[in-house]
Scaffold this motif. Sequence first.
Motif, mmCIF file in Angstrom:
data_model
loop_
_atom_site.group_PDB
_atom_site.id
_atom_site.type_symbol
_atom_site.label_atom_id
_atom_site.label_comp_id
_atom_site.label_asym_id
_atom_site.label_seq_id
_atom_site.Cartn_x
_atom_site.Cartn_y
_atom_site.Cartn_z
ATOM 1 N N ALA A 15 0.839 -1.200 0.000
ATOM 2 C CA ALA A 15 0.000 0.000 0.000
ATOM 3 C C ALA A 15 0.875 1.252 0.000
ATOM 4 O O ALA A 15 0.594 2.230 -0.693
ATOM 5 C CB ALA A 15 -0.920 -0.001 1.220
ATOM 6 N N GLN A 16 1.963 1.187 0.776
ATOM 7 C CA GLN A 16 2.865 2.348 0.812
ATOM 8 C C GLN A 16 3.535 2.558 -0.542
ATOM 9 O O GLN A 16 3.716 3.687 -0.996
ATOM 10 C CB GLN A 16 3.899 2.164 1.922
ATOM 11 N N ALA A 17 3.891 1.446 -1.207
ATOM 12 C CA ALA A 17 4.487 1.568 -2.541
ATOM 13 C C ALA A 17 3.505 2.223 -3.501
ATOM 14 O O ALA A 17 3.877 3.087 -4.306
ATOM 15 C CB ALA A 17 4.901 0.185 -3.056
ATOM 16 N N ALA A 18 2.214 1.825 -3.417
ATOM 17 C CA ALA A 18 1.199 2.396 -4.304
ATOM 18 C C ALA A 18 1.009 3.882 -4.015
ATOM 19 O O ALA A 18 0.880 4.699 -4.930
ATOM 20 C CB ALA A 18 -0.117 1.647 -4.145
ATOM 21 N N LEU A 19 1.004 4.228 -2.716
ATOM 22 C CA LEU A 19 0.854 5.645 -2.355
ATOM 23 C C LEU A 19 2.053 6.445 -2.849
ATOM 24 O O LEU A 19 1.924 7.592 -3.281
ATOM 25 C CB LEU A 19 0.715 5.790 -0.832
ATOM 26 N N VAL A 72 1.753 7.498 -6.499
ATOM 27 C CA VAL A 72 0.865 8.618 -6.812
ATOM 28 C C VAL A 72 1.228 9.859 -5.987
ATOM 29 O O VAL A 72 0.490 10.839 -5.967
ATOM 30 C CB VAL A 72 -0.622 8.251 -6.582
ATOM 31 N N GLY A 73 2.367 9.800 -5.286
ATOM 32 C CA GLY A 73 2.862 10.969 -4.568
ATOM 33 C C GLY A 73 2.112 11.291 -3.286
ATOM 34 O O GLY A 73 2.009 12.444 -2.881
ATOM 35 N N LEU A 74 1.557 10.272 -2.615
ATOM 36 C CA LEU A 74 0.788 10.532 -1.399
ATOM 37 C C LEU A 74 1.369 9.851 -0.160
ATOM 38 O O LEU A 74 0.727 9.798 0.881
ATOM 39 C CB LEU A 74 -0.666 10.046 -1.577
ATOM 40 N N LEU A 75 2.607 9.345 -0.296
ATOM 41 C CA LEU A 75 3.162 8.562 0.810
ATOM 42 C C LEU A 75 3.216 9.364 2.109
ATOM 43 O O LEU A 75 2.970 8.833 3.191
ATOM 44 C CB LEU A 75 4.551 8.038 0.437
ATOM 45 N N ALA A 135 -6.790 1.599 -6.651
ATOM 46 C CA ALA A 135 -7.106 0.775 -7.817
ATOM 47 C C ALA A 135 -5.910 -0.060 -8.259
ATOM 48 O O ALA A 135 -6.076 -1.164 -8.778
ATOM 49 C CB ALA A 135 -7.571 1.661 -8.967
ATOM 50 N N VAL A 136 -4.691 0.456 -8.054
ATOM 51 C CA VAL A 136 -3.526 -0.253 -8.610
ATOM 52 C C VAL A 136 -2.806 -1.102 -7.573
ATOM 53 O O VAL A 136 -1.918 -1.887 -7.932
ATOM 54 C CB VAL A 136 -2.508 0.730 -9.243
ATOM 55 N N VAL A 137 -3.169 -0.974 -6.311
ATOM 56 C CA VAL A 137 -2.395 -1.628 -5.258
ATOM 57 C C VAL A 137 -2.402 -3.149 -5.407
ATOM 58 O O VAL A 137 -1.446 -3.831 -5.048
ATOM 59 C CB VAL A 137 -2.900 -1.196 -3.863
#
Lengths: 299, 216
Positions: free
Chosen positions: B118-122, B125-128, B151-153
């Motif tokens: 989830a952290q990788a996905a965030l 998209v620049g939201l980590l 959607a991509v996680v």
Amino acid sequence: MNAWFSQHKAALASAFRRLWSTPLNTLLSLLVIGIALTLPAAGYLLLDNLRDLGSHATGVQQISLFMTLDASKKDVGDIEAKLRSVASGKWKFVPKEEALKRMQKSEGMADIVASLPRNPLPDAFIVEPTNTEPEALEVMRKEIASWPKVAHVQLDTAWVKRFDAFLKLGKLALWMLAGVFAAGLVLVTFNTIRLQVMAQAMEIEVARMIGATDAFIRRPFYYYGALQGGLGGLVAAVLVTGGLSLLATPVADLVALYGGNFSLRPLGLAEIGALSAAGAFLGWLGAQLSVSLSLRKFD
Amino acid sequence: MIVASSLSKRYPGGFEAVKDVSFQISAGQMVFITGHSGAGKTTLVKLIASLERPTSGSLLVNGQNLSALRRSAIPYLRRNFGMVFQDQKLLFDRSVLDNVLLPLQIVGLPRREAIRRAQAALDKVGLLLREKAKPIALSGGEQQRLAIARAVVNRPTVLIADEPTGNLDTESATEILEIFAAFHQVGVTVVIATHDQNWIARYHPNVLRLDHGRLL
């Protein structure tokens, strides 16, 4: 298997969080469930104590066996051997001499006994079977009556039967009461879960759209219902135990006045477990019904 | 990988949102579904994502015919898709990270692994840095990026978006489309429904143009 386990763990954790996040609602629901379970649980304990009291009452579940007057020592030995082979429980042999002595000791009987040409009393056995069901006692009475040199077998079945009928009636009433309260518990859970589903409509909708199975969506609600019911069962156990400890002293006083030796038996660990399990099962059932109905609109 | 033939969707009440539509989307393609509002874009997107069932015709996804699929098999099919909705459908009662964790909880990933992904996905998209925030604290563009992260996680093979830039200013919209383009570049099939024609010149996608439910 791993995924299955972690999903169940997550569902259980989420159920706990939901219970914890609305403490007042949770407390009220637990009290409602606890009180609903208290009545049948207390009734059960009361009946059980009564049965216990009944079986302790002396002279009730005794079978008196009177031998014929001409019975010899050998016949007595035979009967004793027979008792050993059939009867579970204890018995006591009362020889005719001892019976006569006891009679002599009774007020005003000494003269009468002295005037008798010979001992009119027979040898006797007093049997206390372990199985005190009226049917079993009756079977045993018939069996003993058929033995040789047995003149008379006496069993106070009327009292036993009356007491047993009372207990049976009590049991039936208790089951009916338990049925009504169980339905109440299912309904309480039904409603709580229905509100939960409504409050989480968005989450359910999103989870469905991104591939959640029915089981995934239902699982936290099942856990919630079961947890709530199970904790409610524990509340009931606390209430029953508390009530019983309040009753303990007056009951002891009352029993002492009758010169008896009896104390109220509290709920055992296994019974507390069963109460909690029953609550959990009913909670799960309510959740099951509620979720099945409430989730239809998400299809 | 997605093959539609004579696909129709009629809603209860008789309104036919999609009429006799046939098309084919190959793996790794970027496809825009365009048309005026009410042309049937959203319905077509929902059909592709198996959120709606076709009334007639057939829709094959990875060789599976959606019309013939058992109800209980649909959740597993949906896991192949990453969905981004126009109204995002974020859960506002939980943190940004928890929103992205949901698809991973659904497939039953162990928590530690799920958090890592989830952290990788965030991050993508620049939201980590916002993972602990509640979605309500995010701007419109950030909320849409959060929806994309969710959607991509689960590493879907197809990323489907319905008007993902609908409520955004041009700058945020460009950011969002750049993110989709980046996923397309690494081989993800991307299907975007939009009424905005400006992007077509820029990304040269395949275009399905709808008009009153029919393909032009």
